[in-house]
Motif scaffolding. Structure first.
Motif, PDB file in Angstrom:
ATOM      1  N   GLY A 204       0.807  -1.213   0.000  1.00  0.00           N
ATOM      2  CA  GLY A 204       0.000   0.000   0.000  1.00  0.00           C
ATOM      3  C   GLY A 204       0.837   1.259   0.000  1.00  0.00           C
ATOM      4  N   VAL A 205       1.960   1.227   0.694  1.00  0.00           N
ATOM      5  CA  VAL A 205       2.861   2.384   0.737  1.00  0.00           C
ATOM      6  C   VAL A 205       3.417   2.680  -0.646  1.00  0.00           C
ATOM      7  N   LEU A 206       3.883   1.642  -1.349  1.00  0.00           N
ATOM      8  CA  LEU A 206       4.470   1.840  -2.678  1.00  0.00           C
ATOM      9  C   LEU A 206       3.417   2.299  -3.679  1.00  0.00           C
ATOM     10  N   ALA A 207       2.183   1.893  -3.468  1.00  0.00           N
ATOM     11  CA  ALA A 207       1.105   2.347  -4.352  1.00  0.00           C
ATOM     12  C   ALA A 207       0.832   3.832  -4.162  1.00  0.00           C
ATOM     13  N   ALA A 208       1.191   4.368  -2.992  1.00  0.00           N
ATOM     14  CA  ALA A 208       0.929   5.785  -2.693  1.00  0.00           C
ATOM     15  C   ALA A 208       2.100   6.694  -3.033  1.00  0.00           C
ATOM     16  N   GLY A 209       3.287   6.110  -3.339  1.00  0.00           N
ATOM     17  CA  GLY A 209       4.421   6.965  -3.696  1.00  0.00           C
ATOM     18  C   GLY A 209       5.734   6.471  -3.126  1.00  0.00           C
ATOM     19  N   ASP A 210       6.694   7.372  -3.013  1.00  0.00           N
ATOM     20  CA  ASP A 210       8.023   7.071  -2.491  1.00  0.00           C
ATOM     21  C   ASP A 210       7.913   6.672  -1.015  1.00  0.00           C
ATOM     22  N   ARG A 211       8.452   5.520  -0.673  1.00  0.00           N
ATOM     23  CA  ARG A 211       8.279   5.002   0.691  1.00  0.00           C
ATOM     24  C   ARG A 211       8.844   5.940   1.746  1.00  0.00           C
ATOM     25  N   LEU A 212       9.958   6.639   1.442  1.00  0.00           N
ATOM     26  CA  LEU A 212      10.553   7.532   2.431  1.00  0.00           C
ATOM     27  C   LEU A 212       9.642   8.709   2.759  1.00  0.00           C
ATOM     28  N   VAL A 213       8.830   9.105   1.806  1.00  0.00           N
ATOM     29  CA  VAL A 213       7.900  10.210   2.010  1.00  0.00           C
ATOM     30  C   VAL A 213       6.574   9.715   2.568  1.00  0.00           C
ATOM     31  N   VAL A 214       6.177   8.519   2.147  1.00  0.00           N
ATOM     32  CA  VAL A 214       4.851   7.993   2.496  1.00  0.00           C
ATOM     33  C   VAL A 214       4.805   7.370   3.887  1.00  0.00           C
ATOM     34  N   LEU A 215       5.864   6.712   4.299  1.00  0.00           N
ATOM     35  CA  LEU A 215       5.825   5.988   5.573  1.00  0.00           C
ATOM     36  C   LEU A 215       5.474   6.876   6.771  1.00  0.00           C
ATOM     37  N   PRO A 216       6.064   8.079   6.919  1.00  0.00           N
ATOM     38  CA  PRO A 216       5.654   8.919   8.063  1.00  0.00           C
ATOM     39  C   PRO A 216       4.164   9.241   8.063  1.00  0.00           C
ATOM     40  N   VAL A 217       3.595   9.439   6.868  1.00  0.00           N
ATOM     41  CA  VAL A 217       2.161   9.728   6.779  1.00  0.00           C
ATOM     42  C   VAL A 217       1.362   8.492   7.178  1.00  0.00           C
ATOM     43  N   LEU A 218       1.790   7.335   6.689  1.00  0.00           N
ATOM     44  CA  LEU A 218       1.127   6.079   7.060  1.00  0.00           C
ATOM     45  C   LEU A 218       1.103   5.894   8.568  1.00  0.00           C
ATOM     46  N   PHE A 219       2.264   6.053   9.206  1.00  0.00           N
ATOM     47  CA  PHE A 219       2.337   5.824  10.643  1.00  0.00           C
ATOM     48  C   PHE A 219       1.533   6.867  11.425  1.00  0.00           C
ATOM     49  N   HIS A 220       1.459   8.085  10.918  1.00  0.00           N
ATOM     50  CA  HIS A 220       0.617   9.089  11.569  1.00  0.00           C
ATOM     51  C   HIS A 220      -0.855   8.690  11.484  1.00  0.00           C
ATOM     52  N   LEU A 221      -1.274   8.198  10.334  1.00  0.00           N
ATOM     53  CA  LEU A 221      -2.662   7.764  10.185  1.00  0.00           C
ATOM     54  C   LEU A 221      -2.966   6.559  11.062  1.00  0.00           C
ATOM     55  N   MET A 222      -1.976   5.700  11.275  1.00  0.00           N
ATOM     56  CA  MET A 222      -2.169   4.552  12.166  1.00  0.00           C
ATOM     57  C   MET A 222      -2.193   5.008  13.621  1.00  0.00           C
ATOM     58  N   TRP A 223      -1.348   5.971  13.970  1.00  0.00           N
ATOM     59  CA  TRP A 223      -1.390   6.554  15.310  1.00  0.00           C
ATOM     60  C   TRP A 223      -2.763   7.166  15.576  1.00  0.00           C
ATOM     61  N   SER A 224      -3.304   7.844  14.583  1.00  0.00           N
ATOM     62  CA  SER A 224      -4.576   8.545  14.736  1.00  0.00           C
ATOM     63  C   SER A 224      -5.781   7.621  14.665  1.00  0.00           C
ATOM     64  N   GLY A 225      -5.570   6.354  14.285  1.00  0.00           N
ATOM     65  CA  GLY A 225      -6.677   5.414  14.201  1.00  0.00           C
ATOM     66  C   GLY A 225      -7.439   5.468  12.894  1.00  0.00           C
ATOM     67  N   VAL A 226      -6.957   6.252  11.924  1.00  0.00           N
ATOM     68  CA  VAL A 226      -7.612   6.322  10.616  1.00  0.00           C
ATOM     69  C   VAL A 226      -7.326   5.046   9.830  1.00  0.00           C
ATOM     70  N   LEU A 227      -6.086   4.576   9.910  1.00  0.00           N
ATOM     71  CA  LEU A 227      -5.707   3.269   9.389  1.00  0.00           C
ATOM     72  C   LEU A 227      -5.421   2.349  10.572  1.00  0.00           C
ATOM     73  N   ALA A 228      -5.630   1.069  10.379  1.00  0.00           N
ATOM     74  CA  ALA A 228      -5.486   0.114  11.488  1.00  0.00           C
ATOM     75  C   ALA A 228      -4.700  -1.110  11.049  1.00  0.00           C
ATOM     76  N   ALA A 229      -4.167  -1.803  12.035  1.00  0.00           N
ATOM     77  CA  ALA A 229      -3.476  -3.079  11.828  1.00  0.00           C
ATOM     78  C   ALA A 229      -3.585  -3.852  13.133  1.00  0.00           C
ATOM     79  N   ASP A 230      -3.211  -5.118  13.096  1.00  0.00           N
ATOM     80  CA  ASP A 230      -3.206  -5.924  14.316  1.00  0.00           C
ATOM     81  C   ASP A 230      -1.941  -5.588  15.099  1.00  0.00           C
ATOM     82  N   LEU A 231      -2.064  -4.682  16.062  1.00  0.00           N
ATOM     83  CA  LEU A 231      -0.898  -4.230  16.828  1.00  0.00           C
ATOM     84  C   LEU A 231      -0.549  -5.176  17.962  1.00  0.00           C
ATOM     85  N   ARG A 232      -1.422  -6.122  18.250  1.00  0.00           N
ATOM     86  CA  ARG A 232      -1.181  -7.030  19.377  1.00  0.00           C
ATOM     87  C   ARG A 232      -0.581  -8.367  18.951  1.00  0.00           C
ATOM     88  N   GLY A 233      -0.797  -8.740  17.707  1.00  0.00           N
ATOM     89  CA  GLY A 233      -0.353 -10.068  17.284  1.00  0.00           C
ATOM     90  C   GLY A 233       1.138 -10.182  17.053  1.00  0.00           C
TER      91      GLY A 233
END
Length: 248
Positions: A204-233
């Motif tokens: 999904g990151v590569l589909a959105a652009g350069d990973r170095l630019v996209v990853l901080p945005v991804l992690f911010h969205l995961m911090w904010s709960g907009v995007l989710a993942a299994d954080l416990r497994g």
């Protein structure tokens, strides 16, 4: 206890006193008078101690919710501060907000809880952080007194222990990207499209652009709960499944 009970409607409201700092001034009031203070905005009632060779480690954490630094006195306290900072129901946090004074029938006691939290619905929450194996008789008495005082004024009381280690490690990582400066709206829109249905993180990151630019945005969205993942497994990795939270 009879006369004070009539004054506030509950004996606990006079049996306990709150000792706190407000705009640099020290105040000490009966619980029934002082509980309406905005404790999420007060100064700590005692200093945070740094001492060589001790197990605990004090410091300051930049809290995105409070938009200010909030103190902690151990790694465990810092972990719970991070969790509270990520909780969407939390709108204000302060550390060491007040001393609670009471008499246990033998002697006078006092206890400063670790955090005061203001919730989005206006309620207050008092949090004491202590691992299960570190709760001795004195701590148990303090927590019981604090819970009784909180119940009298409608606050929640939470004694927080050690969180799940995998979950906490993942949230610590996401906390690096908690600041709003990590959010780029154009990239966020592409990520939301890429993870409309669950997909591997890196795909999904590569589909959105350069990973170095996209990853901080991804992690911010995961911090904010907009995007989710299994954080416990398991710890987050390139193939972790990520998805868009419905309704966000």
């Amino acid at each position: 206890m009879g006369a004070p009970a009539l004054a506030y409607g509950d004996a606990a409201l006079s049996a306990f006193e709150l000792d706190f700092l407000e705009r640099g001034r020290r105040r000490r009031q009966p619980l029934g008078q002082g509980w309406t203070t905005q404790f999420e905005a007060v100064e700590p009632v005692r200093d945070f101690r740094w001492a060589k060779g001790v197990e605990s480690f004090a410091g300051w954490y930049y809290c995105a919710t409070a938009r200010d630094h909030v103190g902690y006195e151990s790694w465990l306290e810092r972990d719970h501060l991070i969790l509270m900072d990520r909780d969407p129901q939390v709108v204000g946090i302060s550390s060491q907000p007040f001393w609670l004074h009471w008499h246990n029938g033998t002697r006078r006691r006092r206890h400063a809880p670790d955090y005061f939290v203001r919730l989005a619905d206006g309620r207050g929450r008092v949090v004491d952080v202590r691992a299960d194996d570190r709760v001795d008789d004195a701590a148990s008495e303090s927590f019981e007194a604090m819970e009784l005082a909180c119940r009298a004024v409608g606050w929640e009381f939470v004694r927080a222990g050690a969180p799940d280690p995998v979950f906490m490690a993942n949230v610590r990582w996401l906390a690096r990207y908690r600041r709003r400066r990590c959010l780029r709206w154009a990239i966020a829109a592409r990520l939301l499209e890429a993870f409309e249905e669950p997909a591997p993180l890196l795909e999904g990151v590569l589909a959105a652009g350069d990973r170095l630019v996209v990853l901080p945005v991804l992690f911010h969205l995961m911090w904010s709960g907009v995007l989710a993942a299994d954080l416990r497994g398991e710890l987050l990795h390139d193939h972790s499944m990520v998805w868009k939270e419905r309704g966000r």
